[in-house]
Write a protein that holds these residues in place. Sequence first.
Motif, PDB file in Angstrom:
ATOM      1  N   MET A 146       0.708  -1.117  -0.047  1.00  0.00           N
ATOM      2  CA  MET A 146      -0.193  -0.013  -0.201  1.00  0.00           C
ATOM      3  C   MET A 146       0.917   1.094   0.050  1.00  0.00           C
ATOM      4  SD  MET A 146      -3.545   0.225   2.367  1.00  0.00           S
ATOM      5  CE  MET A 146      -3.331  -1.395   2.706  1.00  0.00           C
ATOM      6  N   THR A 147       0.334   2.264  -0.760  1.00  0.00           N
ATOM      7  CA  THR A 147       1.332   3.438  -0.603  1.00  0.00           C
ATOM      8  C   THR A 147       1.281   4.291   0.618  1.00  0.00           C
ATOM      9  OG1 THR A 147      -0.553   4.489  -2.002  1.00  0.00           O
ATOM     10  CG2 THR A 147       1.296   3.852  -3.257  1.00  0.00           C
ATOM     11  N   GLU A 148       1.934   5.238   0.669  1.00  0.00           N
ATOM     12  CA  GLU A 148       2.116   5.925   2.007  1.00  0.00           C
ATOM     13  C   GLU A 148       0.665   6.392   2.425  1.00  0.00           C
ATOM     14  OE1 GLU A 148       4.672   8.138  -0.587  1.00  0.00           O
ATOM     15  OE2 GLU A 148       4.345   6.176  -1.032  1.00  0.00           O
ATOM     16  N   ALA A 192      -6.485 -13.492  -6.931  1.00  0.00           N
ATOM     17  CA  ALA A 192      -6.946 -14.792  -6.674  1.00  0.00           C
ATOM     18  C   ALA A 192      -8.273 -14.636  -5.485  1.00  0.00           C
ATOM     19  CB  ALA A 192      -6.413 -16.063  -6.558  1.00  0.00           C
ATOM     20  N   ARG A 193      -7.750 -14.161  -4.508  1.00  0.00           N
ATOM     21  CA  ARG A 193      -8.442 -13.765  -3.261  1.00  0.00           C
ATOM     22  C   ARG A 193      -9.555 -12.868  -3.561  1.00  0.00           C
ATOM     23  NH1 ARG A 193     -11.894 -14.380   0.289  1.00  0.00           N
ATOM     24  NH2 ARG A 193     -11.802 -12.569   1.973  1.00  0.00           N
ATOM     25  N   ILE A 209       0.061  -3.173  -3.289  1.00  0.00           N
ATOM     26  CA  ILE A 209      -1.269  -3.488  -2.587  1.00  0.00           C
ATOM     27  C   ILE A 209      -1.019  -5.096  -2.091  1.00  0.00           C
ATOM     28  CG2 ILE A 209      -3.702  -4.284  -3.086  1.00  0.00           C
ATOM     29  CD1 ILE A 209      -3.599  -2.734  -5.521  1.00  0.00           C
ATOM     30  N   ASP A 210      -1.191  -5.093  -0.762  1.00  0.00           N
ATOM     31  CA  ASP A 210      -0.992  -6.231   0.058  1.00  0.00           C
ATOM     32  C   ASP A 210      -2.227  -6.969   0.402  1.00  0.00           C
ATOM     33  OD1 ASP A 210      -1.898  -4.629   2.153  1.00  0.00           O
ATOM     34  OD2 ASP A 210      -0.198  -4.513   3.087  1.00  0.00           O
ATOM     35  N   SER A 211      -2.211  -8.123   1.116  1.00  0.00           N
ATOM     36  CA  SER A 211      -3.513  -9.116   1.313  1.00  0.00           C
ATOM     37  C   SER A 211      -4.373  -8.099   2.213  1.00  0.00           C
ATOM     38  CB  SER A 211      -3.085 -10.265   2.172  1.00  0.00           C
ATOM     39  OG  SER A 211      -2.227 -10.177   3.138  1.00  0.00           O
ATOM     40  N   GLU A 212      -3.816  -7.398   3.039  1.00  0.00           N
ATOM     41  CA  GLU A 212      -4.827  -6.305   3.769  1.00  0.00           C
ATOM     42  C   GLU A 212      -5.776  -5.630   2.946  1.00  0.00           C
ATOM     43  OE1 GLU A 212      -3.246  -3.871   7.090  1.00  0.00           O
ATOM     44  OE2 GLU A 212      -1.918  -5.383   7.197  1.00  0.00           O
ATOM     45  N   GLY A 213      -4.929  -4.718   1.970  1.00  0.00           N
ATOM     46  CA  GLY A 213      -5.382  -4.141   1.054  1.00  0.00           C
ATOM     47  C   GLY A 213      -6.421  -4.681   0.166  1.00  0.00           C
ATOM     48  N   VAL A 223     -10.848  -4.063  -0.096  1.00  0.00           N
ATOM     49  CA  VAL A 223     -11.439  -3.950  -1.207  1.00  0.00           C
ATOM     50  C   VAL A 223     -12.781  -4.729  -1.337  1.00  0.00           C
ATOM     51  CG1 VAL A 223     -11.477  -4.015  -3.933  1.00  0.00           C
ATOM     52  CG2 VAL A 223      -9.581  -3.251  -2.773  1.00  0.00           C
ATOM     53  N   ILE A 224     -12.549  -5.935  -0.827  1.00  0.00           N
ATOM     54  CA  ILE A 224     -13.674  -6.767  -0.678  1.00  0.00           C
ATOM     55  C   ILE A 224     -14.751  -6.307   0.341  1.00  0.00           C
ATOM     56  CG2 ILE A 224     -14.525  -9.278   0.206  1.00  0.00           C
ATOM     57  CD1 ILE A 224     -11.524 -10.125  -0.548  1.00  0.00           C
ATOM     58  N   ASP A 225     -14.235  -6.003   1.655  1.00  0.00           N
ATOM     59  CA  ASP A 225     -15.030  -5.286   2.552  1.00  0.00           C
ATOM     60  C   ASP A 225     -15.953  -3.799   1.891  1.00  0.00           C
ATOM     61  OD1 ASP A 225     -14.279  -7.003   4.241  1.00  0.00           O
ATOM     62  OD2 ASP A 225     -13.022  -5.735   5.318  1.00  0.00           O
ATOM     63  N   ALA A 226     -15.378  -3.160   1.482  1.00  0.00           N
ATOM     64  CA  ALA A 226     -15.745  -1.874   0.876  1.00  0.00           C
ATOM     65  C   ALA A 226     -17.013  -2.331  -0.319  1.00  0.00           C
ATOM     66  CB  ALA A 226     -14.940  -1.056   0.174  1.00  0.00           C
ATOM     67  N   THR A 227     -16.631  -3.394  -1.018  1.00  0.00           N
ATOM     68  CA  THR A 227     -17.583  -3.878  -2.099  1.00  0.00           C
ATOM     69  C   THR A 227     -18.740  -4.545  -1.493  1.00  0.00           C
ATOM     70  OG1 THR A 227     -15.786  -4.314  -3.532  1.00  0.00           O
ATOM     71  CG2 THR A 227     -17.732  -5.285  -3.930  1.00  0.00           C
TER      72      THR A 227
END
Length: 342
Positions: free
Chosen positions: A1-3, A262-263, A324-328, A332-336
Amino acid sequence: MTENNIIDLRSDTVTRPSKSMHDAMVKAELGDDVYGDDPTVNRLEAVMAERVGMEAALLVTSGTQSNLTALMSHLARGEEFIVGSGFHICKYEAGGAAVLGSLVPHPLSTPADGRLDLNAVIAAIRPDDSHFAITRLLCLENTYNGVPIELEYQNKLADAAHQRGLNVHLDGARLFNACTALDISAQQLCEKVDSVSICLSKGLGAPMGSVLCGSGDFIARARRIRKMLGGGLRQAGIIAACGLVALEEEVPRLGDDHKNAARLAQGLATIDSLEISPMSAKTNMVFVTPPEERLQSFRDHLAEHGILTGDQSPTMRFVTHRDIDSEGIERVIDATGSYFHT
Ligand SMILES: *Cc1c(COP(=O)(O)O)cnc(C)c1O
């Protein structure tokens, strides 16, 4: 993730150079590359040529310049190349081959998986007749829209072209994503092509640059064309240094981007309102079609949550990359989910 905590899914070109790239740029040994004097450029070209199993390589400023340089090195004015109508060379390079190279594109319809039809390719090769432009080259693209083309099929197309006297150019902007997904080396994937173009500035995180590889004679011609196109650079070692870091440190981690894609595809597939393309997550791209009337408000909702997406419609393209890491991905999934379930 960027700063600033933004998750930028627009493309894998949005990455900032890594700390190692910054360090490598500062330390790079430099010279004037137009004189062939930049040791870092020379090293990158040698390393890349070896990676793909070809004689020589040439650092160029962009993938577009690389493809145009390749076409103009393979073809003389008025000659024809076969290309998928959906391929970057045909669709996204501002018609450069025709405008700047006086070269004739022969576009074939491109299936979603990027595999040009073998019989259509063979049928597109013009017979020797003064009515026709001379067909010289078959252009392939791997990955195509994030989909890797299997080695066996790519080789079948290349063999068919070679048997009929054509050369083969591979637009491998994301070649290492294809190699990672197919679990083969770059040398294997390039074994039957005559030239290949590879972007350093996509999933590999370099700030700019592509490398064109081919035979010694081909690259000698390409060097003159690159100069003609304004791509002769001076202390280009600052770019090449990033390219060398990309090969060392970024190629081995591309599998993480594929896992994240994939996730993401799996998480989004649980949301009924979304259609996930079966071409998703073959490498680092996911294709999502929301209900048409909600697309813009969905995109705005994501933006409010610090998630940037491209302006494609009706199908959105989400691209994973080193920033973009797995937390990111979970964000995205949560916001969607919060958009479609409320
Ligand atoms: C991005 C891309 C290019 C061109 O690269 P630029 O550096 O943006 O000019 C060429 N081919 C494919 C398949 C690409 O994805």
